[in-house]
Design a protein around this motif. Structure first.
Motif, PDB file in Angstrom:
ATOM      1  N   LYS A 172      -4.471   2.892   0.768  1.00 13.04           N
ATOM      2  CA  LYS A 172      -4.790   1.590   1.805  1.00 13.04           C
ATOM      3  C   LYS A 172      -5.215   0.519   0.410  1.00 13.04           C
ATOM      4  CE  LYS A 172      -5.858   2.377   6.471  1.00 13.04           C
ATOM      5  NZ  LYS A 172      -4.636   1.869   7.088  1.00 13.04           N
ATOM      6  N   LYS A 173      -5.453   1.711  -0.582  1.00 12.67           N
ATOM      7  CA  LYS A 173      -5.458   0.270  -1.213  1.00 12.67           C
ATOM      8  C   LYS A 173      -5.386   0.309  -2.641  1.00 12.67           C
ATOM      9  CE  LYS A 173     -10.361  -0.788  -1.705  1.00 12.67           C
ATOM     10  NZ  LYS A 173     -12.134  -0.514  -1.743  1.00 12.67           N
ATOM     11  N   THR A 194      -9.033   4.768   0.463  1.00 13.75           N
ATOM     12  CA  THR A 194      -8.589   4.232  -1.193  1.00 13.75           C
ATOM     13  C   THR A 194      -7.206   4.101  -1.163  1.00 13.75           C
ATOM     14  OG1 THR A 194     -11.280   4.597  -1.721  1.00 13.75           O
ATOM     15  CG2 THR A 194      -8.758   3.564  -3.567  1.00 13.75           C
ATOM     16  N   SER A 201       0.665  -0.864  -0.261  1.00 14.12           N
ATOM     17  CA  SER A 201       0.137  -0.351   0.406  1.00 14.12           C
ATOM     18  C   SER A 201       1.080   1.315   0.134  1.00 14.12           C
ATOM     19  CB  SER A 201      -1.420   0.233   1.422  1.00 14.12           C
ATOM     20  OG  SER A 201      -0.569  -0.258   2.315  1.00 14.12           O
ATOM     21  N   THR A 219     -11.487   1.952  -7.794  1.00 15.63           N
ATOM     22  CA  THR A 219     -10.081   1.342  -6.947  1.00 15.63           C
ATOM     23  C   THR A 219     -11.744   1.033  -5.260  1.00 15.63           C
ATOM     24  OG1 THR A 219      -8.586   1.148  -7.624  1.00 15.63           O
ATOM     25  CG2 THR A 219      -8.713   0.232  -5.272  1.00 15.63           C
ATOM     26  N   ASN A 263     -13.237  -4.364  -3.140  1.00 14.59           N
ATOM     27  CA  ASN A 263     -12.346  -4.680  -1.841  1.00 14.59           C
ATOM     28  C   ASN A 263     -11.012  -5.234  -2.225  1.00 14.59           C
ATOM     29  OD1 ASN A 263     -14.614  -4.184  -0.384  1.00 14.59           O
ATOM     30  ND2 ASN A 263     -15.387  -5.492  -0.983  1.00 14.59           N
ATOM     31  N   HIS A 264     -10.977  -4.824  -3.917  1.00 16.94           N
ATOM     32  CA  HIS A 264      -9.531  -5.186  -4.351  1.00 16.94           C
ATOM     33  C   HIS A 264      -8.166  -3.653  -4.090  1.00 16.94           C
ATOM     34  CE1 HIS A 264     -11.239  -2.725  -6.954  1.00 16.94           C
ATOM     35  NE2 HIS A 264      -9.949  -3.517  -7.663  1.00 16.94           N
ATOM     36  N   LYS A 265      -7.113  -4.093  -3.425  1.00 15.33           N
ATOM     37  CA  LYS A 265      -5.578  -4.033  -4.276  1.00 15.33           C
ATOM     38  C   LYS A 265      -5.825  -3.126  -4.912  1.00 15.33           C
ATOM     39  CE  LYS A 265      -2.754  -3.750  -0.363  1.00 15.33           C
ATOM     40  NZ  LYS A 265      -1.851  -4.250   0.431  1.00 15.33           N
TER      41      LYS A 265
END
Length: 172
Positions: free
Chosen positions: A166-167, A163, A7, A43, A47-49
């Protein structure tokens, strides 16, 4: 093969960065910023990177990591987080110490051509500088564009902030 994406928060954590003078100045313009913001918006709905690129770092002798690759994206994300922090004072207190200024040192130093402008006009929001250098006018454009985007997305700013930190996933 990319095994794990890191991240943005983890990439920056406890590190200081420098864009070496041999790297070009800030070159992103409208289209690259729009692509970045579309990635963030897309994004934020999942719920994904999201793979956001490769970052190549080289530790130098001044306790900073030289950004060999990924400097445009890192600079843009730091500007975006700075805009969020300035637009919502006190709402995201961790932005300042995690991404902007830590222990009285800027987390990111840009190359010699733009560093004073970056620190004073972009991060510090003070000073009026001539825009004769293309990379400086691109930094100004980026801050203006990102500010406009943040103001348009006030209602979902918490989700967009999460987002970004963290994503968005990077390989290094």
């Amino acid at each position: 093969m990319i095994k794990e994406l890191i991240s943005f928060e983890d990439l920056v954590k406890d590190k200081y960065f420098k864009i070496p003078d041999y790297q070009r100045g800030y070159s992103w313009e409208h289209n690259q910023l729009v692509d970045l913001l579309k990635d963030i918006e897309h994004t934020s709905k999942g719920n994904h990177k999201h793979y956001s690129g490769t970052v190549v770092l080289a530790f130098n002798n001044s306790k900073r990591y030289d950004i060999v690759d990924g400097q445009q994206r890192i600079t843009s994300l730091i500007i975006l987080l700075n805009v969020i922090e300035q637009s919502f004072p006190g709402r995201f207190p961790e932005i300042q110490s995690n991404f902007l200024i830590r222990n009285d040192e800027y987390v990111l130093e840009t190359n010699l051509e733009t560093n004073t402008y970056f620190k004073e006009a972009i991060i510090g929001a003070r000073g009026n500088y001539p825009l004769e250098i293309k990379s400086i006018s691109n930094l100004k454009l980026a801050k203006e564009h990102l500010t406009e985007w943040v103001l348009e997305h006030q209602a979902s700013i918490d989700l967009l902030y999460e987002t970004v930190v963290k994503k968005l996933g990077f390989s290094k």
